[in-house]
Design a protein around this motif. Sequence first.
Motif, PDB file in Angstrom:
ATOM      1  N   ALA A 167       0.821  -1.210   0.000  1.00 42.87           N
ATOM      2  CA  ALA A 167       0.000   0.000   0.000  1.00 42.87           C
ATOM      3  C   ALA A 167       0.855   1.260   0.000  1.00 42.87           C
ATOM      4  CB  ALA A 167      -0.922  -0.005   1.217  1.00 42.87           C
ATOM      5  N   SER A 168       2.097   1.177   0.464  1.00 43.74           N
ATOM      6  CA  SER A 168       2.960   2.354   0.577  1.00 43.74           C
ATOM      7  C   SER A 168       3.688   2.674  -0.719  1.00 43.74           C
ATOM      8  CB  SER A 168       4.001   2.139   1.686  1.00 43.74           C
ATOM      9  OG  SER A 168       3.389   1.939   2.940  1.00 43.74           O
ATOM     10  N   LEU A 169       3.887   1.703  -1.584  1.00 46.60           N
ATOM     11  CA  LEU A 169       4.713   1.913  -2.770  1.00 46.60           C
ATOM     12  C   LEU A 169       4.225   3.070  -3.643  1.00 46.60           C
ATOM     13  CD1 LEU A 169       7.243   0.821  -4.150  1.00 46.60           C
ATOM     14  CD2 LEU A 169       5.775  -0.738  -5.449  1.00 46.60           C
ATOM     15  N   THR A 269     -11.903  -3.198 -12.688  1.00 47.31           N
ATOM     16  CA  THR A 269     -10.636  -3.794 -13.126  1.00 47.31           C
ATOM     17  C   THR A 269      -9.879  -4.377 -11.940  1.00 47.31           C
ATOM     18  OG1 THR A 269     -10.461  -2.278 -15.000  1.00 47.31           O
ATOM     19  CG2 THR A 269      -8.431  -3.330 -14.259  1.00 47.31           C
ATOM     20  N   ALA A 270      -9.796  -3.620 -10.844  1.00 51.41           N
ATOM     21  CA  ALA A 270      -9.129  -4.123  -9.643  1.00 51.41           C
ATOM     22  C   ALA A 270      -9.870  -5.327  -9.076  1.00 51.41           C
ATOM     23  CB  ALA A 270      -9.034  -3.019  -8.593  1.00 51.41           C
ATOM     24  N   ALA A 271     -11.215  -5.276  -9.088  1.00 54.23           N
ATOM     25  CA  ALA A 271     -12.000  -6.397  -8.555  1.00 54.23           C
ATOM     26  C   ALA A 271     -11.774  -7.657  -9.377  1.00 54.23           C
ATOM     27  CB  ALA A 271     -13.481  -6.025  -8.543  1.00 54.23           C
ATOM     28  N   ARG A 272     -11.759  -7.526 -10.705  1.00 51.05           N
ATOM     29  CA  ARG A 272     -11.522  -8.706 -11.548  1.00 51.05           C
ATOM     30  C   ARG A 272     -10.127  -9.280 -11.311  1.00 51.05           C
ATOM     31  NH1 ARG A 272     -14.670  -5.802 -15.499  1.00 51.05           N
ATOM     32  NH2 ARG A 272     -12.781  -4.790 -16.282  1.00 51.05           N
ATOM     33  N   ALA A 273      -9.152  -8.401 -11.101  1.00 45.03           N
ATOM     34  CA  ALA A 273      -7.795  -8.876 -10.837  1.00 45.03           C
ATOM     35  C   ALA A 273      -7.738  -9.685  -9.545  1.00 45.03           C
ATOM     36  CB  ALA A 273      -6.835  -7.687 -10.769  1.00 45.03           C
ATOM     37  N   VAL A 400      -4.301  -3.370  -8.804  1.00 45.65           N
ATOM     38  CA  VAL A 400      -4.935  -2.931  -7.556  1.00 45.65           C
ATOM     39  C   VAL A 400      -4.369  -1.584  -7.119  1.00 45.65           C
ATOM     40  CG1 VAL A 400      -5.276  -3.479  -5.118  1.00 45.65           C
ATOM     41  CG2 VAL A 400      -5.499  -5.274  -6.830  1.00 45.65           C
ATOM     42  N   GLN A 401      -3.052  -1.422  -7.194  1.00 48.00           N
ATOM     43  CA  GLN A 401      -2.448  -0.159  -6.771  1.00 48.00           C
ATOM     44  C   GLN A 401      -2.965   1.026  -7.588  1.00 48.00           C
ATOM     45  OE1 GLN A 401       1.673  -1.133  -7.212  1.00 48.00           O
ATOM     46  NE2 GLN A 401       1.942  -1.698  -5.067  1.00 48.00           N
ATOM     47  N   THR A 402      -3.119   0.814  -8.884  1.00 49.62           N
ATOM     48  CA  THR A 402      -3.548   1.912  -9.757  1.00 49.62           C
ATOM     49  C   THR A 402      -5.056   2.010  -9.875  1.00 49.62           C
ATOM     50  OG1 THR A 402      -3.378   0.475 -11.699  1.00 49.62           O
ATOM     51  CG2 THR A 402      -1.434   1.773 -11.125  1.00 49.62           C
ATOM     52  N   GLY A 403      -5.781   1.054  -9.342  1.00 50.41           N
ATOM     53  CA  GLY A 403      -7.220   1.016  -9.531  1.00 50.41           C
ATOM     54  C   GLY A 403      -8.036   1.441  -8.331  1.00 50.41           C
ATOM     55  N   VAL A 404      -7.375   1.733  -7.196  1.00 48.85           N
ATOM     56  CA  VAL A 404      -8.128   2.138  -5.996  1.00 48.85           C
ATOM     57  C   VAL A 404      -7.519   3.406  -5.422  1.00 48.85           C
ATOM     58  CG1 VAL A 404      -8.777  -0.238  -5.464  1.00 48.85           C
ATOM     59  CG2 VAL A 404      -6.747   0.736  -4.410  1.00 48.85           C
ATOM     60  N   ASP A 405      -8.331   4.177  -4.712  1.00 49.45           N
ATOM     61  CA  ASP A 405      -7.859   5.407  -4.071  1.00 49.45           C
ATOM     62  C   ASP A 405      -6.972   5.088  -2.877  1.00 49.45           C
ATOM     63  OD1 ASP A 405      -9.282   6.916  -5.849  1.00 49.45           O
ATOM     64  OD2 ASP A 405     -10.983   7.248  -4.518  1.00 49.45           O
ATOM     65  N   GLY A 410      -5.008   0.621   1.739  1.00 47.58           N
ATOM     66  CA  GLY A 410      -4.585  -0.289   2.802  1.00 47.58           C
ATOM     67  C   GLY A 410      -5.596  -1.384   3.052  1.00 47.58           C
ATOM     68  N   ARG A 411      -6.880  -1.005   3.135  1.00 45.48           N
ATOM     69  CA  ARG A 411      -7.930  -2.001   3.378  1.00 45.48           C
ATOM     70  C   ARG A 411      -8.051  -2.970   2.206  1.00 45.48           C
ATOM     71  NH1 ARG A 411     -12.317   2.299   4.493  1.00 45.48           N
ATOM     72  NH2 ARG A 411     -10.626   3.632   3.731  1.00 45.48           N
ATOM     73  N   VAL A 412      -7.928  -2.459   0.984  1.00 41.79           N
ATOM     74  CA  VAL A 412      -8.049  -3.339  -0.177  1.00 41.79           C
ATOM     75  C   VAL A 412      -6.895  -4.334  -0.222  1.00 41.79           C
ATOM     76  CG1 VAL A 412      -7.984  -3.417  -2.700  1.00 41.79           C
ATOM     77  CG2 VAL A 412      -9.452  -1.757  -1.546  1.00 41.79           C
ATOM     78  N   PHE A 413      -5.696  -3.893   0.133  1.00 44.28           N
ATOM     79  CA  PHE A 413      -4.572  -4.832   0.109  1.00 44.28           C
ATOM     80  C   PHE A 413      -4.682  -5.876   1.218  1.00 44.28           C
ATOM     81  CE2 PHE A 413      -2.272  -2.400  -3.056  1.00 44.28           C
ATOM     82  CZ  PHE A 413      -1.570  -3.402  -3.709  1.00 44.28           C
ATOM     83  N   VAL A 414      -5.260  -5.513   2.346  1.00 43.85           N
ATOM     84  CA  VAL A 414      -5.498  -6.538   3.366  1.00 43.85           C
ATOM     85  C   VAL A 414      -6.572  -7.514   2.888  1.00 43.85           C
ATOM     86  CG1 VAL A 414      -6.339  -6.952   5.701  1.00 43.85           C
ATOM     87  CG2 VAL A 414      -4.686  -5.139   5.294  1.00 43.85           C
ATOM     88  N   LEU A 415      -7.625  -7.003   2.241  1.00 46.29           N
ATOM     89  CA  LEU A 415      -8.622  -7.899   1.656  1.00 46.29           C
ATOM     90  C   LEU A 415      -7.986  -8.824   0.616  1.00 46.29           C
ATOM     91  CD1 LEU A 415     -11.717  -5.565   1.172  1.00 46.29           C
ATOM     92  CD2 LEU A 415     -11.480  -7.450   2.791  1.00 46.29           C
ATOM     93  N   TYR A 416      -7.079  -8.290  -0.159  1.00 48.85           N
ATOM     94  CA  TYR A 416      -6.304  -9.071  -1.126  1.00 48.85           C
ATOM     95  C   TYR A 416      -5.605 -10.216  -0.404  1.00 48.85           C
ATOM     96  CZ  TYR A 416      -2.489  -9.435  -4.733  1.00 48.85           C
ATOM     97  OH  TYR A 416      -1.582  -9.838  -5.674  1.00 48.85           O
TER      98      TYR A 416
END
Length: 470
Positions: A167-169, A269-273, A400-405, A410-416
């Motif tokens: 999430a930090s990158l 796009t992020a969800a499909r990935a 995911v990095q480019t597809g979410v705010d 952070g929350r999306v990457f934990v869900l990942y």
Amino acid sequence: MGDTGPIDAAHTDGPAPSEEPGRRPSTPSTPSTRETSGLLAGAAAVARAPGARRLVGVRLLGQAGDGVLQAALASFVLLSPERAASPAAIAGAMAVLLLPFTIVGPWAAAVLDRFRRRQVLVVASATRAVLALAASLAVVAGPPVAVLVVALAYLSVNRLLLAALSASLPRVLPARDLVAANAVVPTAGSATALAAGALALAVHPLVGLGDVGDARLLLGTVLLCAAAGTVALRIGRDELGPGADDVAQHARPERDLVGALRHLRERRTAARALLLIGAHRLGYGVALVLSLLYARTAADSPASAAPAGSTGSSSGLLAATALVGAVTLASGLGFALAAALTPVAARRLGPQRWAVLAAAASAAAPLVLVLAPGPTALVVAAGLLGLTAQSVKISVDTLVQTGVDDSFRGRVFVLYDVLTNAATVAAAGLAALVLPVDGYSVPVLVAVAAWWVAVAALSAASSRAGARAS
């Protein structure tokens, strides 16, 4: 695709991230057309950014410690004759180690979007050092269940730390460099973990093959995690976000989870990935259990009198240890090759298409073992799967990095992480039901290959339908 970068092509749905004057955009959706590509270009992009260099330092030191810890645990549980593992035992161990974070992960996710991610890195690294020391003591002075409990705590903290790193990158690199950086940074971390694990297995006979040797290896993890925390202290307190304007005021953790899921509904796009890598990990989990079991027995001579599933004599134990090390090294080489190929392939095809092709190509790995079973085939299959699985991961990380705010990242990457953990545990449970004690099963290998082809076909069809709808 001309001069259009893969992120331009992939990010076609959902509203653009907000940008306000005077603050860094949370997720640039339209990077420069001069997008960085290639392994060397990605490494150069990371080297130019001081914050990125320090993030890489934290990752490499921490994941080297992970590799040593995993090698010690493999010796303690898998390669120990008195603790010979069955498919059910391995699946149970994986469930115990992965499920707790899968359950609490959504509640821990808000940490990455409410608190300074730099502080998360520092505290998590220090906590892992303490837990690794506790594991070392438990190996020589406690029951096996104590080792498992401490390893569980270590790995749960570790998953949070890795999510914080991902999430930090985007906070330390421009969007045009993310594809190449995702080929270099996570892959370098994974390859470092694999290389450290292989090295630990190689030196294991020198420090002792019993529990005392395992405990000595774990002391290496203590030092490496402490070093990672020291490097994290050199990162600016606010450098990794989240920014003050990005921190949402949520009343309850479950609302954080619902908000992240709703955000993903808007960012298809992020969800499909995420769905692609989750489905891919189902096959990966089966392949992992199969390879762990098969590595213990494939190294034995056919003339060995040892029963199936046993490493037999001390020479058999050394041979099995050497084979596990070779498989680990082959996986690391596959990861490195993925880092070299993915930036170029993602630029030409787009990260979504490349991820789909890599998922389909994963079918080659189990088919190698079908056609030519044995230690050599196992090593080759590990290298192929390392290449394809890491190619999928690099592409999905970028999408995911480019597809979410940033306020949701952070929350999306934990869900990942929760998704991949749950898929791996489910696959391990399935493997426990269908695999023999030596791990080798032609029907299972063929089924895994067919699954990966089917997953790739369905993902490609979903992407085409999404493109038509947009």
